[in-house]
Enzyme design. Structure first.
Site, PDB file in Angstrom:
ATOM      1  N   THR A  16       0.836  -1.214   0.000  1.00 17.74           N
ATOM      2  CA  THR A  16       0.000   0.000   0.000  1.00 17.74           C
ATOM      3  C   THR A  16       0.866   1.259   0.000  1.00 17.74           C
ATOM      4  OG1 THR A  16      -1.699  -1.183   1.233  1.00 17.74           O
ATOM      5  CG2 THR A  16      -1.791   1.220   1.290  1.00 17.74           C
ATOM      6  N   LYS A 212       2.368   4.023  18.408  1.00 17.36           N
ATOM      7  CA  LYS A 212       2.473   5.441  18.026  1.00 17.36           C
ATOM      8  C   LYS A 212       2.564   6.327  19.267  1.00 17.36           C
ATOM      9  CE  LYS A 212      -0.221   4.567  13.846  1.00 17.36           C
ATOM     10  NZ  LYS A 212      -1.595   4.420  13.353  1.00 17.36           N
ATOM     11  N   GLY A 310      -3.698   5.043   4.955  1.00 18.30           N
ATOM     12  CA  GLY A 310      -4.037   4.986   3.528  1.00 18.30           C
ATOM     13  C   GLY A 310      -2.851   5.358   2.666  1.00 18.30           C
TER      14      GLY A 310
END
Ligand code: NAP
Ligand code: HSE
Length: 441
Positions: A16, A212, A310
């Site tokens: 991706t 994160k 994304g």
């Protein structure tokens, strides 16, 4: 370095994000060159994949001779000036990044698991070889939050972060709430859209967001954080009942990261599904969007909002890092990452952290159940602000039901002790599910 201002990129990973980096450089390479002093041209000269025979129908323009399955060939290629690691995981990725640093080739990575789990070793190598690791894409996709903490907030004591930093979870919660999808259906959509990790368990069990949060906290507070020390739970426990109940009370359910420095210097760091007031701006963060509220002692509160996962948004962060890495090629003091400035720090044990709570019990419905649970809570000095047992309209006499309690603020440890006793009641069928109720004031 290559001739003139052409910089050779070794791209490890063409999934991706890796293919998104290719697309962005194809689309905007000339623009980037025009915007950089010396007209830097970023050229992908090697691509590492796992399977050479995999169909890459959308990328037939990529010369096949660029592909390899041998990471040594990529890292050691003299035409490669900068190594981009986008394969994920903590084993092969570690070897690739370590080898690149030893070869004094700057690294760009989006791999938060690698840096949260093994960042200490890698940033020590980065210092030793005076070669930077750039990792903007590792936190919150396209939002430039790492640069913000490293550069823009460098003059601030950071009092807290709170935020939504996993796009997949937020997407799933939204689809369950707004479209009535099941958890599995919503996860399938997130995977198809390229938001989820290769192992989506990391998204739904809270650990991707926790990795994160560890990176943000390490940058802000200057000491290495052991993932084992932090409390993480994910959206895999969220049921439509919880979402609807939250809604009726004026809350939204979000997977919330809370990082806060306390007056004694200890750092609260936790990841849990939470009820947050609909009036809070974080409740309006929908779909794959992320938002991070940063509270600095000088800057006050700032909010950073954007797409958290994304292909294109993440590639945007990787390409920004590539330009920064290219700009600093060959310069001394290349280290960019964790510079521990505290010998050690304290992560506040989760038992000491306090909020109000929503607790869902799976009980056998018989007279006195509420009283039995309430008695134990009272013995532990925990106040109840509400109880509810949603009736199943298809089966109003069901023997097993969900029973929900809203509890006043108390330390999490105090609640855990009470819940151990509640769980032992013969009318309680499984471990209670606990969500925080955050005021975020
Ligand atoms: P992905 O779609 O699964 O792609 C992984 C790529 O790496 C594939 O091209 C695969 O090869 C290759 N690969 C995997 N293991 C390999 C190995 N051992 N040796 C050689 N090649 C290997 O993953 P992704 O979503 O792009 O994510 C990549 C990294 O970016 C991860 O660290 C992830 O956490 C991070 N990230 C992802 C997003 C996102 O929105 N997806 C956002 C931010 C950060 P094949 O093509 O042959 O299978
Ligand atoms: N799986 C991650 C997410 C990708 O959904 O947030 C971005 O780090």
């Amino acid at each position: 370095m290559n001739s003139c201002s052409s910089i050779g990129i070794g791209l490890a990973g063409f999934g991706t994000v890796g293919s998104g980096v290719w697309n962005t450089l194809q689309r905007n390479g000339k623009l980037i060159s025009e915007r950089t002093a010396g007209g830097t041209l970023l050229e992908i000269v090697r691509i590492l994949v796992r399977d050479l025979h995999k169909s890459r129908a959308t990328h037939e323009d990529v010369p096949t001779e660029l592909f390899t399955t041998d990471w040594h060939a990529l890292v050691n290629d003299p035409a490669v000036d900068i190594v981009v690691e986008l394969i994920g995981g903590t084993t092969d990725a570690f070897e690739i990044v370590a080898a690149a640093l030893r070869a004094k080739k700057p690294v760009v990575t989006g791999n938060k698991a690698l840096l949260a789990e093994r960042g200490r070793e890698l940033f020590a190598l980065s210092l030793e070889h005076d070669t930077p690791i750039h990792f903007e894409a590792a936190v919150a996709g396209g939002i430039p939050i790492i640069r913000t903490v490293q550069d823009s907030f460098i003059g601030n004591r950071i009092l807290s972060f709170s935020g939504i930093i996993n796009g997949t979870s937020n997407y799933i919660l939204g689809r369950m709430t707004d479209a009535g999808l099941t958890f599995e259906e919503a996860l399938g959509e997130a995977q198809a859209l390229g938001y989820a990790e290769a192992d989506p368990a990391l998204d739904v069990n809270g650990w991707d967001a926790a990795h994160k949060a560890i990176l943000l906290a390490t940058l802000a507070y200057g000491f290495p954080i052991d993932p084992k020390e932090i409390h993480v739970s994910g959206i895999d426990q969220v049921r439509p009942t919880d979402i609807h109940f939250a809604k009726s009370l004026g809350y939204a359910v979000k997977l919330l990261a809370v990082i806060r420095e306390h007056e004694d210097g200890s750092v609260e760091l936790r990841l849990q599904p939470s009820f947050i007031p609909k009036s809070n701006i974080l409740a309006s963060v929908h779909g794959v969007f992320n938002a991070v509220a940063v509270h600095g002692d000088a800057a006050g509160e700032s909010l950073f909002y954007g797409r958290g996962a994304g292909q294109d948004p993440t590639a945007s962060s990787v390409v920004a890092d590539l330009v920064e890495a290219a700009r600093s090629l060959g310069q001394a003091s290349g280290h960019r990452g964790f510079l521990p400035y505290r010998e050690s720090g304290r992560i506040m044990p989760v038992s000491e952290t306090s909020t109000a709570y929503y607790v869902r019990f799976d009980v056998t419905d018989r007279p006195g159940v509420i009283a039995e649970i309430a008695k134990i809570l009272a013995e532990h000095r925990i106040g109840i602000s509400g109880t509810h047992s949603p009736v199943n309209p298809n089966n109003p006499d069901a023997a097993f039901v969900d029973m929900v309690f809203l509890l006043h603020t108390c330390p999490f440890g105090q609640l855990q002790e009470a819940l151990l006793e509640v769980k032992a009641l013969d009318c309680v069928n499984s471990s209670p599910v606990v969500f925080r109720i955050e005021s975020l004031s």
